[in-house]
Design a protein around this motif. Structure first.
Motif, PDB file in Angstrom:
ATOM      1  N   LEU B 108       0.834  -1.202   0.000  1.00  0.00           N
ATOM      2  CA  LEU B 108       0.000   0.000   0.000  1.00  0.00           C
ATOM      3  C   LEU B 108       0.876   1.263   0.000  1.00  0.00           C
ATOM      4  N   ASP B 109       2.008   1.199   0.694  1.00  0.00           N
ATOM      5  CA  ASP B 109       2.923   2.351   0.716  1.00  0.00           C
ATOM      6  C   ASP B 109       3.468   2.642  -0.677  1.00  0.00           C
ATOM      7  N   VAL B 110       3.768   1.557  -1.413  1.00  0.00           N
ATOM      8  CA  VAL B 110       4.269   1.720  -2.776  1.00  0.00           C
ATOM      9  C   VAL B 110       3.217   2.423  -3.636  1.00  0.00           C
ATOM     10  N   PHE B 111       1.966   1.954  -3.507  1.00  0.00           N
ATOM     11  CA  PHE B 111       0.876   2.591  -4.246  1.00  0.00           C
ATOM     12  C   PHE B 111       0.722   4.058  -3.836  1.00  0.00           C
ATOM     13  N   LEU B 112       0.704   4.292  -2.526  1.00  0.00           N
ATOM     14  CA  LEU B 112       0.484   5.653  -2.039  1.00  0.00           C
ATOM     15  C   LEU B 112       1.534   6.615  -2.572  1.00  0.00           C
ATOM     16  N   SER B 113       2.793   6.177  -2.579  1.00  0.00           N
ATOM     17  CA  SER B 113       3.850   7.088  -3.024  1.00  0.00           C
ATOM     18  C   SER B 113       3.671   7.424  -4.504  1.00  0.00           C
ATOM     19  N   ARG B 114       3.321   6.416  -5.298  1.00  0.00           N
ATOM     20  CA  ARG B 114       3.117   6.682  -6.732  1.00  0.00           C
ATOM     21  C   ARG B 114       1.912   7.583  -6.959  1.00  0.00           C
ATOM     22  N   ILE B 115       0.839   7.336  -6.216  1.00  0.00           N
ATOM     23  CA  ILE B 115      -0.378   8.135  -6.372  1.00  0.00           C
ATOM     24  C   ILE B 115      -0.098   9.593  -6.010  1.00  0.00           C
ATOM     25  N   LEU B 116       0.578   9.794  -4.874  1.00  0.00           N
ATOM     26  CA  LEU B 116       0.861  11.169  -4.437  1.00  0.00           C
ATOM     27  C   LEU B 116       1.716  11.903  -5.456  1.00  0.00           C
ATOM     28  N   LEU B 117       2.717  11.184  -5.987  1.00  0.00           N
ATOM     29  CA  LEU B 117       3.616  11.803  -6.955  1.00  0.00           C
ATOM     30  C   LEU B 117       2.864  12.220  -8.214  1.00  0.00           C
ATOM     31  N   GLU B 118       1.973  11.337  -8.664  1.00  0.00           N
ATOM     32  CA  GLU B 118       1.225  11.618  -9.880  1.00  0.00           C
ATOM     33  C   GLU B 118       0.262  12.782  -9.679  1.00  0.00           C
ATOM     34  N   ILE B 119      -0.379  12.820  -8.500  1.00  0.00           N
ATOM     35  CA  ILE B 119      -1.282  13.935  -8.197  1.00  0.00           C
ATOM     36  C   ILE B 119      -0.490  15.237  -8.205  1.00  0.00           C
ATOM     37  N   ALA B 120       0.668  15.211  -7.552  1.00  0.00           N
ATOM     38  CA  ALA B 120       1.486  16.426  -7.478  1.00  0.00           C
ATOM     39  C   ALA B 120       1.828  16.930  -8.872  1.00  0.00           C
ATOM     40  N   GLY B 121       2.231  16.003  -9.752  1.00  0.00           N
ATOM     41  CA  GLY B 121       2.623  16.396 -11.102  1.00  0.00           C
ATOM     42  C   GLY B 121       1.466  16.977 -11.895  1.00  0.00           C
ATOM     43  N   ALA B 122       0.330  16.261 -11.884  1.00  0.00           N
ATOM     44  CA  ALA B 122      -0.802  16.691 -12.702  1.00  0.00           C
ATOM     45  C   ALA B 122      -1.388  18.006 -12.185  1.00  0.00           C
ATOM     46  N   VAL B 123      -1.510  18.125 -10.870  1.00  0.00           N
ATOM     47  CA  VAL B 123      -2.106  19.341 -10.306  1.00  0.00           C
ATOM     48  C   VAL B 123      -1.182  20.543 -10.523  1.00  0.00           C
ATOM     49  N   THR B 124       0.120  20.326 -10.344  1.00  0.00           N
ATOM     50  CA  THR B 124       1.055  21.426 -10.572  1.00  0.00           C
ATOM     51  C   THR B 124       0.981  21.902 -12.016  1.00  0.00           C
ATOM     52  N   SER B 125       0.987  20.947 -12.959  1.00  0.00           N
ATOM     53  CA  SER B 125       0.963  21.359 -14.360  1.00  0.00           C
ATOM     54  C   SER B 125      -0.343  22.089 -14.681  1.00  0.00           C
ATOM     55  N   PHE B 126      -1.432  21.646 -14.064  1.00  0.00           N
ATOM     56  CA  PHE B 126      -2.721  22.306 -14.261  1.00  0.00           C
ATOM     57  C   PHE B 126      -2.654  23.764 -13.799  1.00  0.00           C
ATOM     58  N   PHE B 127      -2.113  23.972 -12.612  1.00  0.00           N
ATOM     59  CA  PHE B 127      -2.078  25.344 -12.094  1.00  0.00           C
ATOM     60  C   PHE B 127      -1.076  26.218 -12.849  1.00  0.00           C
ATOM     61  N   VAL B 128       0.052  25.640 -13.207  1.00  0.00           N
ATOM     62  CA  VAL B 128       1.048  26.422 -13.940  1.00  0.00           C
ATOM     63  C   VAL B 128       0.483  26.884 -15.284  1.00  0.00           C
ATOM     64  N   LEU B 129      -0.166  25.948 -15.990  1.00  0.00           N
ATOM     65  CA  LEU B 129      -0.756  26.311 -17.278  1.00  0.00           C
ATOM     66  C   LEU B 129      -1.897  27.309 -17.113  1.00  0.00           C
ATOM     67  N   SER B 130      -2.711  27.110 -16.086  1.00  0.00           N
ATOM     68  CA  SER B 130      -3.806  28.053 -15.836  1.00  0.00           C
ATOM     69  C   SER B 130      -3.262  29.463 -15.646  1.00  0.00           C
ATOM     70  N   ILE B 131      -2.248  29.562 -14.813  1.00  0.00           N
ATOM     71  CA  ILE B 131      -1.677  30.879 -14.531  1.00  0.00           C
ATOM     72  C   ILE B 131      -1.124  31.492 -15.815  1.00  0.00           C
ATOM     73  N   LEU B 132      -0.462  30.645 -16.622  1.00  0.00           N
ATOM     74  CA  LEU B 132       0.094  31.122 -17.885  1.00  0.00           C
ATOM     75  C   LEU B 132      -1.001  31.681 -18.792  1.00  0.00           C
ATOM     76  N   PHE B 133      -2.070  30.924 -18.982  1.00  0.00           N
ATOM     77  CA  PHE B 133      -3.135  31.352 -19.895  1.00  0.00           C
ATOM     78  C   PHE B 133      -3.938  32.528 -19.335  1.00  0.00           C
ATOM     79  N   ILE B 134      -4.069  32.570 -18.018  1.00  0.00           N
ATOM     80  CA  ILE B 134      -4.753  33.723 -17.423  1.00  0.00           C
ATOM     81  C   ILE B 134      -3.895  34.976 -17.636  1.00  0.00           C
ATOM     82  N   TYR B 135      -2.602  34.806 -17.474  1.00  0.00           N
ATOM     83  CA  TYR B 135      -1.665  35.924 -17.608  1.00  0.00           C
ATOM     84  C   TYR B 135      -1.671  36.500 -19.021  1.00  0.00           C
ATOM     85  N   ILE B 136      -1.687  35.610 -20.031  1.00  0.00           N
ATOM     86  CA  ILE B 136      -1.691  36.134 -21.404  1.00  0.00           C
ATOM     87  C   ILE B 136      -3.108  36.449 -21.878  1.00  0.00           C
ATOM     88  N   GLY B 137      -4.102  36.245 -21.029  1.00  0.00           N
ATOM     89  CA  GLY B 137      -5.466  36.694 -21.309  1.00  0.00           C
ATOM     90  C   GLY B 137      -6.297  35.765 -22.158  1.00  0.00           C
TER      91      GLY B 137
END
Lengths: 218, 263
Positions: B108-137
């Protein structure tokens, strides 16, 4: 103390159930060093894995009041793309000990030099064995489980292992499994032979050896 | 208080173990060369970015009143979020066999670590892109941040529970992996990446709303541009689906744990 009480372990195979360990019982007190002899496939590694908490017995109990190491095997169990140092960091994090304190020991003991910062997949089997041993000595346990390890290194390395285990950690317990009686004699004071799922105890290395040899003839 | 002490200790051990596995996972996956762990969010970001750019330039801004950039970015990010989590669940155990040598590390720890890592990556990219597109209007800031975060949470939860199921099943049955590929592709087509529920005929809406992740996506979009459309979601439904999937997943992980043999 570790008490192993009437454990049974079997595996399902294509041709039915294979009982590897059949109602095995023994105990090991603090400081005791036991060796378990058995030919290939006798179930030595299975026993070690049960003691190490990797697998559970089908029935029976294993009680432990002392800390038990992970099974130390010469092949290691390393991720090839990580360096020796990464593996040290990982182990220290998992067991919650300071990495900084352990680096000098591992550097000195493993004799890997700059290879400590290279991926493990570039290591020879001897180098892997040295790293594996160094890592398990980096974490302190009351009892060390050793699975055929130390057969990889040369004579000088085996002497170093013996010094770390038998002199510096004289008060610890050891459970050593091997098919090599010679090595066992220099490490252990109680001997068992694992044969057809059963464990037979010997207080004398010579008697264990004779019994083991006889079993090989059959 | 006496009873809580062992629990707290177990929790501390688990946190330490999952933390160590996270570090290890980052190193083995991304290495320490070039941009290293930044790939974690660069990978999903590139995918979303390309799709969003294509949409932006081919569909001229808006379709039936919906801002196209916001539609694309919410659609693809949410898809990547849950699908990547599930995909990383496959082979999570077999490629981590070596670490199961340590008694504190459970699968379960192996699963949890992979899940957390994937969430971190996808959510970060979502927010970074959002900020980028909001910034350029190209898109407006989210209208309701709470809905955005709840939507992401529910989608990540969905992915995590499905990841436990697919991960432990594929460890035991090879065909699960083969089956999962076409299924995930079909889910991709129906998961609302390229449309909103409101556009569908009423009958189809009912069927499509059986898929839990649609509810999460509609909630996310409601948070972003809710004033432009009528969102269709049922928080109770997706939460119940997630809960059931999680229980099933934990059960399968437990069963798989008994069968795992460390190398």
């Amino acid at each position: 103390m570790i008490v192993v009480d009437n454990i049974v372990k079997s595996y399902r195979t294509g041709s039915g159930k294979n009982i590897v360990l059949d109602r095995i019982s023994f105990r090991i007190t603090k400081g005791e060093k036991i060796g378990i002899l058995g030919r290939n496939g006798a179930g030595k590694s299975t026993l070690i894995r049960l003691l190490g908490g990797i697998e559970r017995p089908d029935s029976g109990r294993i009680e432990q009041t002392m800390s038990v190491s992970w099974p130390l095997a010469s092949t290691g169990g390393f991720q090839g793309s990580l360096t020796g140092m990464d593996n040290l960091r990982f182990i220290c994090r998992v067991y919650g000990v300071s990495i900084k304190d352990k680096v000098p020991f591992v550097e000195e003991f493993s004799e890997l030099g700059r290879y400590l910062n290279e991926p493990v997949k570039t290591y020879s089997s001897g180098m892997k064995g040295r790293l594996a041993f160094a890592l398990s000595m980096a974490i302190e346990f009351d009892c060390y489980l050793i699975d055929e390890a130390m057969s990889a290194g040369d004579a000088r390395f085996r002497d170093k292992c013996r010094y770390e285990l038998l002199v510096k950690r004289n008060d610890r317990s050891i459970i050593l499994v091997s098919h090599d009686p010679k090595q066992m004699r220099s490490f252990c004071d109680t001997f068992y032979v694992l044969l057809q799922g059963h464990l037979t105890r010997f207080d004398d290395a010579e008697a264990a050896y004779v019994f083991y040899q006889a079993s090989l003839q059959n | 208080m006496k009873n809580i002490e062992p629990l707290r200790h177990s929790f501390a051990v688990q946190r330490r173990v999952v933390g160590s596995l996270l570090m290890r996972e980052i190193l083995t996956r991304y290495g320490r060369y070039n941009i290293g762990f930044l790939w974690l969010f660069a990978e999903p970001a590139m995918f979303t970015l390309i799709i969003t750019l294509i949409w932006h330039y081919t569909r001229a801004g808006r379709i039936s009143g919906i801002p196209i950039t916001a539609l694309a970015i919410t659609g693809y990010s949410s898809l990547l979020l849950w699908r990547n989590i599930v995909n990383r669940g496959k082979h999570a155990v077999s490629s981590n066999n070596a670490v199961l040598y340590h008694r504190n590390i459970k699968i379960l720890d192996v699963f949890l670590s992979r899940i957390l890592l994937e969430i971190a990556g996808a959510v970060t990219s979502f927010f970074v892109l959002s900020i980028l597109f909001i910034y350029i209007g190209w898109m407006n800031p989210p209208e309701n941040m709470l809905k955005v975060i709840s939507g992401l949470f529910l989608l990540a939860w969905f992915g995590a529970s499905l990841s436990l199921i697919i991960g432990s099943l594929s460890e035991r049955f090879e065909f699960v992996d083969r089956l999962w590929r076409p299924i995930s592709y079909i889910l991709f087509l129906f998961s609302g990446v390229a449309y909103i529920v409101e556009w569908l005929p009423l009958d189809s809406q009912k069927i499509i709303l059986l898929l839990p992740m649609i509810h999460g996506l509609e909630l996310l979009r409601d948070g972003y541009f809710g004033s432009c459309f009528t969102a269709h979601y049922d928080l109770f439904y997706i939460s119940m689906c997630n809960l059931c999937l999680t229980l099933l997943g934990l059960l399968l992980v437990k069963v798989a744990g008994r069968r795992i043999e460390a190398e």
